[in-house]
Design a protein around this motif. Sequence first.
Motif, PDB file in Angstrom:
ATOM      1  N   GLU A 330       0.834  -1.207   0.000  1.00 26.20           N
ATOM      2  CA  GLU A 330       0.000   0.000   0.000  1.00 26.20           C
ATOM      3  C   GLU A 330       0.868   1.255   0.000  1.00 26.20           C
ATOM      4  OE1 GLU A 330      -3.532   2.134   2.651  1.00 26.20           O
ATOM      5  OE2 GLU A 330      -2.693   0.206   3.282  1.00 26.20           O
ATOM      6  N   LEU A 331       2.008   1.195   0.672  1.00 29.79           N
ATOM      7  CA  LEU A 331       2.913   2.345   0.736  1.00 29.79           C
ATOM      8  C   LEU A 331       3.423   2.725  -0.652  1.00 29.79           C
ATOM      9  CD1 LEU A 331       4.562   4.390   2.394  1.00 29.79           C
ATOM     10  CD2 LEU A 331       6.244   2.579   2.804  1.00 29.79           C
ATOM     11  N   LEU A 351       5.211   5.042 -11.923  1.00 22.72           N
ATOM     12  CA  LEU A 351       5.217   4.147 -10.773  1.00 22.72           C
ATOM     13  C   LEU A 351       3.970   3.259 -10.774  1.00 22.72           C
ATOM     14  CD1 LEU A 351       6.422   3.095  -8.193  1.00 22.72           C
ATOM     15  CD2 LEU A 351       5.517   5.098  -6.978  1.00 22.72           C
ATOM     16  N   PHE A 352       2.803   3.839 -11.118  1.00 22.88           N
ATOM     17  CA  PHE A 352       1.582   3.024 -11.208  1.00 22.88           C
ATOM     18  C   PHE A 352       1.737   1.927 -12.264  1.00 22.88           C
ATOM     19  CE2 PHE A 352      -1.305   6.423  -9.275  1.00 22.88           C
ATOM     20  CZ  PHE A 352      -1.582   5.663  -8.153  1.00 22.88           C
ATOM     21  N   ALA A 353       2.372   2.249 -13.369  1.00 24.48           N
ATOM     22  CA  ALA A 353       2.554   1.262 -14.440  1.00 24.48           C
ATOM     23  C   ALA A 353       3.414   0.085 -13.956  1.00 24.48           C
ATOM     24  CB  ALA A 353       3.192   1.920 -15.653  1.00 24.48           C
ATOM     25  N   ILE A 354       4.448   0.387 -13.169  1.00 21.30           N
ATOM     26  CA  ILE A 354       5.294  -0.678 -12.621  1.00 21.30           C
ATOM     27  C   ILE A 354       4.503  -1.520 -11.622  1.00 21.30           C
ATOM     28  CG2 ILE A 354       7.296  -1.133 -11.140  1.00 21.30           C
ATOM     29  CD1 ILE A 354       8.624   1.334 -12.400  1.00 21.30           C
ATOM     30  N   LEU A 355       3.756  -0.862 -10.759  1.00 21.95           N
ATOM     31  CA  LEU A 355       2.993  -1.577  -9.730  1.00 21.95           C
ATOM     32  C   LEU A 355       1.899  -2.442 -10.358  1.00 21.95           C
ATOM     33  CD1 LEU A 355       2.641   1.221  -7.011  1.00 21.95           C
ATOM     34  CD2 LEU A 355       4.325  -0.624  -7.125  1.00 21.95           C
ATOM     35  N   ALA A 356       1.282  -1.945 -11.417  1.00 15.30           N
ATOM     36  CA  ALA A 356       0.215  -2.697 -12.076  1.00 15.30           C
ATOM     37  C   ALA A 356       0.721  -4.002 -12.675  1.00 15.30           C
ATOM     38  CB  ALA A 356      -0.425  -1.834 -13.173  1.00 15.30           C
ATOM     39  N   GLN A 357       2.000  -4.064 -12.966  1.00 15.47           N
ATOM     40  CA  GLN A 357       2.563  -5.275 -13.565  1.00 15.47           C
ATOM     41  C   GLN A 357       3.338  -6.141 -12.568  1.00 15.47           C
ATOM     42  OE1 GLN A 357       4.792  -4.492 -17.123  1.00 15.47           O
ATOM     43  NE2 GLN A 357       5.206  -6.663 -17.535  1.00 15.47           N
ATOM     44  N   TYR A 358       3.964  -5.508 -11.579  1.00 12.59           N
ATOM     45  CA  TYR A 358       4.905  -6.261 -10.745  1.00 12.59           C
ATOM     46  C   TYR A 358       4.579  -6.249  -9.243  1.00 12.59           C
ATOM     47  CZ  TYR A 358       7.804  -6.187 -14.928  1.00 12.59           C
ATOM     48  OH  TYR A 358       8.279  -6.337 -16.208  1.00 12.59           O
ATOM     49  N   GLU A 359       3.603  -5.485  -8.810  1.00 15.30           N
ATOM     50  CA  GLU A 359       3.258  -5.458  -7.381  1.00 15.30           C
ATOM     51  C   GLU A 359       2.972  -6.878  -6.893  1.00 15.30           C
ATOM     52  OE1 GLU A 359       3.404  -3.770  -4.428  1.00 15.30           O
ATOM     53  OE2 GLU A 359       1.830  -2.284  -4.802  1.00 15.30           O
ATOM     54  N   PRO A 360       3.622  -7.355  -5.811  1.00 14.70           N
ATOM     55  CA  PRO A 360       3.457  -8.744  -5.378  1.00 14.70           C
ATOM     56  C   PRO A 360       2.051  -9.083  -4.871  1.00 14.70           C
ATOM     57  CG  PRO A 360       5.496  -7.830  -4.524  1.00 14.70           C
ATOM     58  CD  PRO A 360       4.725  -6.689  -5.111  1.00 14.70           C
ATOM     59  N   GLU A 361       1.325  -8.103  -4.378  1.00 16.41           N
ATOM     60  CA  GLU A 361      -0.018  -8.339  -3.848  1.00 16.41           C
ATOM     61  C   GLU A 361      -1.063  -7.981  -4.901  1.00 16.41           C
ATOM     62  OE1 GLU A 361      -3.182  -9.283  -2.291  1.00 16.41           O
ATOM     63  OE2 GLU A 361      -1.442  -9.676  -0.988  1.00 16.41           O
ATOM     64  N   ASP A 362      -1.926  -8.951  -5.234  1.00 12.90           N
ATOM     65  CA  ASP A 362      -2.890  -8.768  -6.321  1.00 12.90           C
ATOM     66  C   ASP A 362      -3.819  -7.578  -6.097  1.00 12.90           C
ATOM     67  OD1 ASP A 362      -1.899 -10.876  -7.778  1.00 12.90           O
ATOM     68  OD2 ASP A 362      -3.350 -12.329  -7.012  1.00 12.90           O
ATOM     69  N   TYR A 363      -4.236  -7.368  -4.842  1.00 13.42           N
ATOM     70  CA  TYR A 363      -5.174  -6.273  -4.583  1.00 13.42           C
ATOM     71  C   TYR A 363      -4.577  -4.935  -5.009  1.00 13.42           C
ATOM     72  CZ  TYR A 363      -7.949  -2.816  -2.068  1.00 13.42           C
ATOM     73  OH  TYR A 363      -8.719  -1.721  -1.747  1.00 13.42           O
ATOM     74  N   TRP A 364      -3.334  -4.680  -4.616  1.00 16.49           N
ATOM     75  CA  TRP A 364      -2.726  -3.391  -4.942  1.00 16.49           C
ATOM     76  C   TRP A 364      -2.281  -3.335  -6.399  1.00 16.49           C
ATOM     77  CZ3 TRP A 364      -4.041   0.268  -1.969  1.00 16.49           C
ATOM     78  CH2 TRP A 364      -4.327   0.008  -0.631  1.00 16.49           C
ATOM     79  N   LYS A 365      -2.029  -4.484  -6.991  1.00 19.73           N
ATOM     80  CA  LYS A 365      -1.761  -4.532  -8.421  1.00 19.73           C
ATOM     81  C   LYS A 365      -3.000  -4.079  -9.195  1.00 19.73           C
ATOM     82  CE  LYS A 365       0.555  -8.036 -10.056  1.00 19.73           C
ATOM     83  NZ  LYS A 365       0.932  -9.381 -10.544  1.00 19.73           N
TER      84      LYS A 365
END
Length: 375
Positions: A330-331, A351-365
């Motif tokens: 979430e941070l 940063l959102f583009a990176i998180l949308a593809q690689y964030e480890p937690e599906d909810y925040w992805k």
Amino acid sequence: MKAFRYIVCAVLFSVFLVPAFSLSSGKIPGDDYWFVLKQAENAFCSNDYGRALALAEEAKEKKKQVADWEKLALDQTQRSSKVRKVGDYLDELLPVLKERGYDNAVYVINAKLKLYGSDFFHGKFSELKAWVEKDYLYPEADFLIGKIYKLEGEFELSGDYLGKAYDNIKRLDIGDVKYDILYELADLADFREDGPEYEKMLLAVLADDRLYRDEGFMKALVRLINDGKTKGGKGSSDQAVEKFFLLYRSDNDISIQALEKLSVYYSGINQTEKALRCAALGAVAAVSKIEDILKDRMIDYSYNGFVDLLAKSSMYGDIIDWGNDNNIWELFFSLAKISRSYGQVEFSDALFAILAQYEPEDYWKLRASSEISSR
């Protein structure tokens, strides 16, 4: 920090210090106070709150017995005119006490000097004696009792005990417990919807964070986020994100929760720059912690970018759980969100583009993907 800062709840207090002295001639009354408190903590972790409360109170009583014994041992030395004539300085007094057979007092003095050092008492017997006179105070026990009352909904009592624990943090056997006390006080203030007190407790956690106190460093974090906008172009904003996580490190993982909570708090009261600073430093500290964990897990691991770090984090379930427990994923999302509110849209989008593809937690992805779609 949860999970990686502590191993399991049942051994949270297993590192409490064993008393640093004992009598060769016998047992000091109550000197197992630390073990009784360990039993209280084990009962707390087993959700047996009634037993935990009773044992914590017993530990406090035993601690008082030790303090009474120590005070008596020191008081007895003052009955001797020869001892009184020596003066107040411990280095001159100790040889006389040994000569006169005040073995108990010598044990007490040496124990305190071992724990705190002579400078803590300015080398004076009178200051050491004054400290011992209040050594019945047991902040670890008050901390545990405060947590119990909080769980039972007795918030006023909880605040009293937690406050007492914090007032006596210098007497903690383990100094870092101070931060656990502050986080509990912050949670209590949050429950009461007392924003100023909530902020005060979290800022007290950060008071020991040298990077947070470094105004030049905090400005540099924001300035680097600005690079994605001032240089222009998608490529430059992507590079700004990677550069941000490449250039800076923080070894203070204790601060992460305070920084995350304050970023949310400041966002809620429209103090966007403060929110961005906290989110930025918190994200740097989180990346630093994850990097250290991966180095312990993977042979020859070295940092190869934020994207790579997120991808490798996804391989370990306990890292994902740790990130969830400490709001790490979430941070990262909040950093992107707050950056946009601060006007750094390019950095935010990258940063959102990176998180949308690689964030480890599906909810925040999915949340990151939603932010991109809404644009």
